[in-house]
Write a protein that holds these residues in place. Structure first.
Motif, short mmCIF file in Angstrom:
data_model
loop_
_atom_site.label_atom_id
_atom_site.label_comp_id
_atom_site.label_asym_id
_atom_site.label_seq_id
_atom_site.Cartn_x
_atom_site.Cartn_y
_atom_site.Cartn_z
N LYS A 102 0.82 -1.21 0.00
CA LYS A 102 0.00 0.00 0.00
C LYS A 102 0.85 1.26 0.00
O LYS A 102 0.41 2.31 -0.43
CB LYS A 102 -0.94 -0.01 1.20
CG LYS A 102 -1.93 -1.16 1.15
CD LYS A 102 -3.17 -0.87 1.91
CE LYS A 102 -4.13 -2.02 1.92
NZ LYS A 102 -4.52 -2.54 0.66
N ASN A 103 2.10 1.15 0.45
CA ASN A 103 2.96 2.33 0.50
C ASN A 103 3.90 2.40 -0.72
O ASN A 103 4.94 3.06 -0.66
CB ASN A 103 3.75 2.39 1.81
CG ASN A 103 4.63 1.18 2.04
OD1 ASN A 103 4.45 0.13 1.44
ND2 ASN A 103 5.57 1.32 2.95
N ARG A 119 8.75 6.44 4.55
CA ARG A 119 8.06 5.15 4.75
C ARG A 119 7.27 4.75 3.50
O ARG A 119 6.20 4.17 3.61
CB ARG A 119 7.19 5.19 5.99
CG ARG A 119 8.00 5.31 7.27
CD ARG A 119 7.14 5.14 8.52
NE ARG A 119 7.97 5.07 9.69
CZ ARG A 119 8.37 6.12 10.42
NH1 ARG A 119 7.97 7.32 10.08
NH2 ARG A 119 9.14 5.97 11.46
N ASN A 120 7.81 5.06 2.33
CA ASN A 120 7.18 4.70 1.06
C ASN A 120 8.21 4.11 0.10
O ASN A 120 9.39 4.40 0.17
CB ASN A 120 6.53 5.92 0.40
CG ASN A 120 5.22 6.27 1.05
OD1 ASN A 120 4.31 5.46 1.13
ND2 ASN A 120 5.12 7.49 1.55
#
Length: 191
Positions: A102-103, A119-120
């Motif tokens: 999701k990231n 955090r991606n």
């Protein structure tokens, strides 16, 4: 005569103050200080686990990508399309996954990677690498050195017998497809 009536030695009646219920200001301050100390101790023990959870999540995605690459290579070999394995070299492994994390924000040009929030994941189209931007560890001051972004590259591993740098099924021996760490290795290893 009620319970709140008090007699003084000369027979006079005086109303007695009822017992004060609750905490005094000093007791309240002591309780607040104790709770604050306990919260500070708990946070100092728990915050490193948030950083560790992020690192483990990245390692989990790395493992999932490796499995996806092996499955894709096996399907190509079993389907008689071993020569097409070379197409995986430096490809975006997120495109092979059934569902990207999701990231994962997509494919970007190298200069756009700096705009990706922490955090991606993103795939750098210029370097042909999958990049993760870790969060800033808890407890780090602004002056602390930063963590290198972990970067991964898909590589077809083979014995290049004719020296042309390309995998050729009839000539070269295939060892497999690898997801190689290119940067950020110390953070991934827990260092």
């Amino acid at each position: 005569m009620g319970r709140n009536t008090l007699f003084i030695g000369d027979g006079r009646r005086v109303a007695r103050r009822s017992a004060v219920l609750g905490f005094s200001l000093l007791e309240l301050v002591v309780v607040i200080v104790i709770i604050s100390v306990l919260v500070a101790i708990a946070l100092s023990r728990l915050l490193p686990y948030i950083d560790e959870a992020e690192r483990v999540a990245v390692l989990t995605v790395e493992s999932q990508i490796k499995s996806t690459l092996m499955t894709s290579a096996a399907k190509r070999i079993a389907g008689g399309r071993a020569a097409s394995i070379s197409e995986l070299n430096r490809s975006n492994p997120m495109q092979l996954m059934l569902e990207a994390p999701k990231n994962y924000v997509g494919e970007l040009r190298g200069s756009d990677g700096g705009s990706v929030s922490r955090r991606n994941w993103y795939f750098d189209l210029e370097t042909r690498r999958l990049v993760y931007r870790p969060g800033r560890p808890f407890g780090w001051s602004d002056g602390a050195e930063s963590i290198d972004n972990p970067e991964f590259e898909v590589r077809v591993a083979f014995d290049d017998r004719n020296g042309n740098g390309q995998f050729e099924p009839g000539t070269d021996e295939l060892f497999g497809v690898r997801l190689q760490r290119q940067a950020g290795i110390a953070w991934l290893d827990g260092g």
